[in-house]
Design an enzyme around this catalytic site. Structure first.
Site, PDB file in Angstrom:
ATOM      1  N   HIS A 186      98.859  -5.764  42.630  1.00 28.85           N
ATOM      2  CA  HIS A 186      99.586  -6.919  43.242  1.00 28.85           C
ATOM      3  C   HIS A 186      99.987  -8.125  42.275  1.00 28.85           C
ATOM      4  O   HIS A 186     101.291  -8.687  42.463  1.00 28.85           O
ATOM      5  CB  HIS A 186      98.846  -7.563  44.324  1.00 28.85           C
ATOM      6  CG  HIS A 186      99.388  -8.878  45.026  1.00 28.85           C
ATOM      7  ND1 HIS A 186      98.621  -9.875  44.596  1.00 28.85           N
ATOM      8  CD2 HIS A 186     100.060  -9.027  46.084  1.00 28.85           C
ATOM      9  CE1 HIS A 186      99.488 -10.994  45.128  1.00 28.85           C
ATOM     10  NE2 HIS A 186     100.157 -10.501  46.142  1.00 28.85           N
ATOM     11  N   ARG A 241     110.555  -8.024  50.844  1.00 31.29           N
ATOM     12  CA  ARG A 241     109.119  -7.678  51.448  1.00 31.29           C
ATOM     13  C   ARG A 241     108.951  -8.824  52.530  1.00 31.29           C
ATOM     14  O   ARG A 241     108.541  -9.977  52.247  1.00 31.29           O
ATOM     15  CB  ARG A 241     108.099  -7.541  50.364  1.00 31.29           C
ATOM     16  CG  ARG A 241     108.507  -6.608  49.195  1.00 31.29           C
ATOM     17  CD  ARG A 241     107.393  -6.740  48.276  1.00 31.29           C
ATOM     18  NE  ARG A 241     107.695  -6.219  46.790  1.00 31.29           N
ATOM     19  CZ  ARG A 241     108.219  -6.600  45.890  1.00 31.29           C
ATOM     20  NH1 ARG A 241     108.886  -7.814  45.986  1.00 31.29           N
ATOM     21  NH2 ARG A 241     108.526  -5.718  44.958  1.00 31.29           N
ATOM     22  N   ARG A 275     112.704  -4.764  54.182  1.00 38.56           N
ATOM     23  CA  ARG A 275     111.511  -3.900  54.705  1.00 38.56           C
ATOM     24  C   ARG A 275     110.555  -4.636  55.744  1.00 38.56           C
ATOM     25  O   ARG A 275     110.070  -5.724  55.678  1.00 38.56           O
ATOM     26  CB  ARG A 275     110.773  -3.537  53.527  1.00 38.56           C
ATOM     27  CG  ARG A 275     109.620  -2.525  53.827  1.00 38.56           C
ATOM     28  CD  ARG A 275     108.781  -2.087  52.465  1.00 38.56           C
ATOM     29  NE  ARG A 275     107.891  -3.459  52.152  1.00 38.56           N
ATOM     30  CZ  ARG A 275     107.190  -3.133  51.194  1.00 38.56           C
ATOM     31  NH1 ARG A 275     107.146  -2.380  50.439  1.00 38.56           N
ATOM     32  NH2 ARG A 275     106.283  -4.339  50.664  1.00 38.56           N
ATOM     33  N   GLU A 316     108.356   7.366  50.356  1.00 41.83           N
ATOM     34  CA  GLU A 316     107.018   6.641  49.603  1.00 41.83           C
ATOM     35  C   GLU A 316     106.053   7.692  49.588  1.00 41.83           C
ATOM     36  O   GLU A 316     105.062   7.597  49.163  1.00 41.83           O
ATOM     37  CB  GLU A 316     106.928   5.382  49.787  1.00 41.83           C
ATOM     38  CG  GLU A 316     106.664   5.117  51.362  1.00 41.83           C
ATOM     39  CD  GLU A 316     106.325   3.508  51.603  1.00 41.83           C
ATOM     40  OE1 GLU A 316     106.053   2.816  50.612  1.00 41.83           O
ATOM     41  OE2 GLU A 316     107.052   3.110  52.504  1.00 41.83           O
ATOM     42  N   SER A 339     115.569   4.384  50.630  1.00 43.71           N
ATOM     43  CA  SER A 339     115.132   3.709  49.269  1.00 43.71           C
ATOM     44  C   SER A 339     113.917   4.523  48.722  1.00 43.71           C
ATOM     45  O   SER A 339     112.896   4.478  49.618  1.00 43.71           O
ATOM     46  CB  SER A 339     115.195   2.227  49.612  1.00 43.71           C
ATOM     47  OG  SER A 339     114.668   1.707  48.390  1.00 43.71           O
ATOM     48  N   GLY A 374     110.321   4.643  47.523  1.00 49.49           N
ATOM     49  CA  GLY A 374     109.660   3.544  46.961  1.00 49.49           C
ATOM     50  C   GLY A 374     108.595   4.328  45.974  1.00 49.49           C
ATOM     51  O   GLY A 374     107.590   4.858  46.327  1.00 49.49           O
ATOM     52  N   THR A 375     108.922   4.305  44.726  1.00 46.72           N
ATOM     53  CA  THR A 375     108.265   5.057  43.691  1.00 46.72           C
ATOM     54  C   THR A 375     106.995   4.537  43.369  1.00 46.72           C
ATOM     55  O   THR A 375     106.144   5.416  42.757  1.00 46.72           O
ATOM     56  CB  THR A 375     108.975   5.002  42.578  1.00 46.72           C
ATOM     57  OG1 THR A 375     109.371   3.926  41.886  1.00 46.72           O
ATOM     58  CG2 THR A 375     110.352   6.054  42.788  1.00 46.72           C
ATOM     59  N   CYS A 394     113.683   1.342  44.996  1.00 48.08           N
ATOM     60  CA  CYS A 394     113.063  -0.049  44.828  1.00 48.08           C
ATOM     61  C   CYS A 394     111.635  -0.234  44.253  1.00 48.08           C
ATOM     62  O   CYS A 394     111.198  -1.530  44.460  1.00 48.08           O
ATOM     63  CB  CYS A 394     113.379  -0.748  46.224  1.00 48.08           C
ATOM     64  SG  CYS A 394     112.128   0.024  47.450  1.00 48.08           S
TER      65      CYS A 394
END
Length: 889
Positions: free
Chosen positions: A468, A574, A630, A757, A776, A778-779, A843
């Site tokens: 985070h 987000r 998102r 993801e 998209s 989300g890696t 993303c």
């Protein structure tokens, strides 16, 4: 039969510049300079393949190498009329490493090899300078003793300092020939005493000892660490260059120096460098004597009172100036050159592409296009995208002193200094008084967003590169060091313990988010500077690239920053970050703690105006550019109250008792929240949450559309693993869109897609794409769920995994092509097979990593999205990826 040795010399060479893999950078360039007819002392290169053989076969050499070395030595002897180890006219050589990638100072070098008790007398006679001969011998003993025999150089330095003190000498040059003769005897005795064996007198024993030491140094700890930090594979190996010595310390018509064809600091097209009269190469960098400026112009700028080479050796300077022009025109790049002048003759010892600051790199690239040396595509390829961070963030002054406390992960680039605070609330309070602060936490959570926003920098002892703290800091452009596990944070006592040092709240520290270093006190910094050259290069890059570049942004500040750096839209907004402001979080918690749907709706009704206004601001700022929004993704426990004060506030707002709040909090706590009740699972079980968000999006879109602002939101449903999840929630979104369009009379354009993801989503991408209009990738989470790594905890074992060689790269920084990347490729192929016009982007944090951007180009994604401050990096990386893709075709 393999060829192990490639010869070079004045006017001819077996190798060439394009043989770096085999000859290493130094060997290839020595060969190329010889081919160009430049004065290069004769020598030979032992190939990198020998290094691989040596390493893989218990330090054994391939058959035939010894005979080849002997033959190459004979040719040098013949060319120079000298004999290796001879008592008369002795041939001395240098033995140097030469990897295909520059690794300055990481591997070993031996100079003046071939001297012994007999040949030193021959060198004395030949040079007519006994002092020079014994000075060369004592230098050789020290270097060989340290590199080959393992006798630490301090043993020799101590003897030298004792002798200088005894003679009352301030400098090495103040010692006479007799002093150095005595010192040589002491050096030889010390080497034998420490190593337990005599110093070798046979020059061939010396040579093979040095060759083995250079090959062995490829695996020394500093070289291994350097390779790991710079992504250099260990199987490349190093070459060994054996070259006839030329001497810059034989008198006043001798010199040695280093020069650059352009200024490496600012990129100006001026000859730049320094030299020393009557000195050997290591003296220039050792600091024993003050180097002299190369040019009169440089002398004027620096205010030096020493003679320039231009005035002291004008004829030699003219020769060097000619070499400068030839090499830069030939290589079409700024060169870093080493030279020696022996008895009035210039010898070139090395050339290579010169290291330079980012500012200089941009100027040199742009200027060389204007000069016709390179084209715009070559200019784009010349700049390392990652270096652009130097232009976007403050950096530490490399000359500044540092009191290192510890190291963590370089989570968000740039450097920052401030007083330590240990809570978000304290950060806001201190910053409100005008104090610059560093927020120090064990780990951050979304609740810390206010304190993070006002901090100069962030330091956490837990978490990885996609924790985070790291993600939010990068998005804000705030320097951050995460995962500093050797440091201990005591938030209650407001203390930071680093080794044996204990620091308290208010103590000043400096963090370097580009290197991961944490330092005590303030460290001088260099402020970033965006030049016109930056803008020119970015224009060239934008003309070439085929992938779009968007930014991850949810606040007006983030969006405006993204636009400033050239973002073409928002690839990830987000929505959860919008709920943590003080006026909103209480209603969010009230909604989460509610047991009844009606209670949840009342709380959501209070949040709706806030959310709608957020989107109105974003839509206005982006002015028609695409925005991927998102819907709520994180687990609900991230929003739950933890302090008594917060719990009391929620209890009052929700008309609940404290006990009811505590019970509900326990009920909602999860063992593994990242794999729990989050993402689309929230939308399925509490559809009123996504309904409120969809309504806020569409009402905002209707309002700005009515005002004449174009908008086309892309609504993204997170964490889908089953096609039915997407279908159910898309139906909800379409229903709300219809209701808003009917109520407002505005026709709205929008798309609905999902974030890929989870591995299952990638595998079922074809089915999901039947309804989804965009993907998209989300890696960040895809990497977590593919490896089974927690991105917040992986830092505890990632370093050992690097050292052992299990993982060459941190998969949270650079995409894992074989595993995670293969899932991206499968998802893209199956999605496009089902829906050919499927829009696809990425993303995750990989969107700002140059190596990952190259992979996304190969896969065929439409765009990458990254934090605002990495947008220029992604633009340049995307251009380079497009050029390489074009070359393949």
């Amino acid at each position: 039969m393999s060829k192990w040795i490639y010869e070079f010399g004045d006017g001819a060479a077996e190798g060439a510049a394009d043989m770096r893999e085999l000859l290493g950078g130094k060997g290839a360039n020595l060969a190329e300079m010889s081919r160009l007819g430049l004065p290069v002392p004769p020598g030979f290169t032992i190939t990198t393949e020998v290094c691989t053989h040596y390493t893989e076969n218990a330090n054994a050499y391939p058959k035939g190498l010894e005979k080849g070395v002997e033959g190459a030595l004979k040719k040098i002897e013949k060319a120079l009329g000298r004999r290796f180890g001879g008592a008369e006219k002795p041939l001395l050589v240098s033995v140097r490493s030469g990897s295909r990638a520059s690794m300055p100072g990481m591997m070993d070098t031996v100079l003046n090899l071939g001297l012994n008790d007999d040949s030193v007398e021959g060198l004395s006679t030949d040079s007519g300078d006994e002092r020079f001969a014994y000075d060369s011998y004592r230098r050789f003993i020290q270097m060989y003793g340290d590199v080959v025999m393992g006798v630490d150089h301090h043993h020799f330095e101590d003897l030298l300092e004792d002798l200088k003190a005894d003679r009352g000498a301030d400098l090495d040059n103040d010692l006479g020939a007799g002093d150095l003769k005595a010192l040589v005897e002491d050096y030889l005795a010390k080497a034998e005493d420490v190593a337990g064996k005599p110093f070798p007198q046979d020059p061939r024993d010396q040579l093979w000892g040095a060759i083995g030491a250079v090959f062995g140094s490829w695996m020394n700890q500093r070289a291994v660490t350097y390779r790991r930090l710079h992504g250099i594979p260990s199987d490349w190996g190093t070459a060994v260059n054996v070259q006839a010595m030329v001497f810059g310390n034989m008198g006043d018509d001798c010199a040695t120096g280093v020069c650059f064809t352009r200024n490496p600091s600012n990129g100006d097209n001026t000859f730049y460098g320094e030299f020393l009269l009557n000195a050997q190469g290591e003296d220039v960098v050792a600091g024993i004597r003050t180097p002299q400026p190369l040019t009169e112009a440089e002398k004027s700028v620096t205010g030096s009172n020493l003679a320039s080479m231009e005035s002291a050796l004008p004829d030699i300077y003219a020769d060097l100036l000619d070499v400068r022009g030839k090499l830069e025109r030939h290589y079409t790049d700024m060169q870093d050159m080493e030279f020696t002048v022996e008895r009035g003759k210039l010898w070139m010892l090395q050339t290579r592409a010169g290291k330079r600051t980012t500012k200089a790199a941009l100027k040199i690239a742009v200027d060389m296009v204007a000069e016709g040396l390179i084209d715009t595509n070559q200019a784009i390829e010349r700049i390392d995208p990652a270096q652009l961070d130097q232009l976007l963030h403050p950096t530490l002054d490399p000359k500044a002193e540092r009191d290192l406390l510890g190291r963590g992960l370089p989570a968000s680039p740039g450097a920052a200094t401030g007083a330590m605070v240990f809570s978000s609330a304290d950060a806001e309070a201190w910053a409100g008084r005008g104090e610059k602060v560093i927020l120090v936490r064990m780990e951050t959570s979304p609740e810390d967003i206010g304190g993070m926003h006002v901090s100069e920098g962030i330091l956490t002892t837990r978490g990885g590169m996609t924790s985070h703290a790291a993600v939010v800091a990068r998005g804000m452009g705030i320097p951050c060091v995460s995962g500093a596990g050797d440091l201990r944070v005591d938030s209650q006592a407001k203390k930071l313990i680093a080794l044996d040092v204990e620091l308290s709240e208010g103590d000043v520290i400096t963090v370097d988010g580009s290197t991961g270093e944490i330092m005590r006190g303030a460290v001088a910094m260099i402020r970033p500077e965006l030049t016109g050259d930056f803008g020119i290069l970015m224009e060239w890059a934008d003309e070439v690239r085929t992938m779009g570049v968007r930014a991850n942004a949810e606040t007006p500040t983030d969006a405006e920053t993204a636009l400033k750096f050239g973002a073409e839209g928002i690839g990830l907004s987000r929505t959860e970050h919008m709920f943590f402001e003080p006026g909103r979080i209480v209603h969010m918690r009230e909604m989460i703690l509610a047991r009844e749907k009606d209670h949840r709706r009342r709380a959501l009704d209070r949040l709706l105006p806030f959310q709608r206004q957020d989107f109105i601001e974003l839509f206005n700022i982006m002015n028609g550019l695409p925005i991927t929004i998102r819907l709520l993704d994180p687990p609900l426990n991230e929003f739950l109250p933890h302090t008594v004060e917060d719990m009391t506030e929620v209890a009052e707002a929700a008309s609940m008792t404290m006990e009811e709040v505590r019970i509900r909090k326990v009920e909602l706590d999860e063992s593994n929240p990242m794999l729990g009740h989050r993402g689309c699972r929230l939308g399925i079980t509490y559809p009123e949450i996504y309904e409120m968000q969809a309504r806020a999006i569409f009402e905002a879109a209707a309002e700005v559309t009515k005002a004449g602002v174009p908008v086309a939101p892309e609504i993204m449903i997170p964490l889908v693993s089953v096609p039915a999840e997407f279908d159910i929630l898309k139906e909800l979104i379409d229903r709300v869109a219809g209701e808003v369009m009917e109520a407002t009379g505005q026709e709205l354009s929008y798309m609905t897609g999902t974030m890929i993801e989870l591995p299952r989503a990638a595998l079922l991408a074809g089915e999901i794409a039947e309804a989804a209009e965009f993907f998209s990738f989300g890696t960040n989470d895809l990497t977590q769920t593919t490896y089974g790594f927690s991105r917040d905890d992986a830092g505890t074992f990632m370093e050992p995994y690097h050292k052992i060689g299990i993982l060459p790269e941190d998969p949270f920084i650079t995409i894992d092509r074989q595993g995670v990347g293969e899932l991206v490729r499968i998802g893209a192929e199956r999605g496009r097979a089902a829906r050919p016009d499927l829009k696809m982007g990425i993303c995750g944090e990989h969107g700002g990593d140059p190596a990952s951007v190259l992979f996304f180009q190969e896969v065929g994604l439409d765009y990458v999205s990254c934090s605002p401050y990495r947008v220029p990096i992604a633009r340049l990386a995307a251009a380079q990826a497009a050029l390489r893709d074009r070359d393949k075709k």
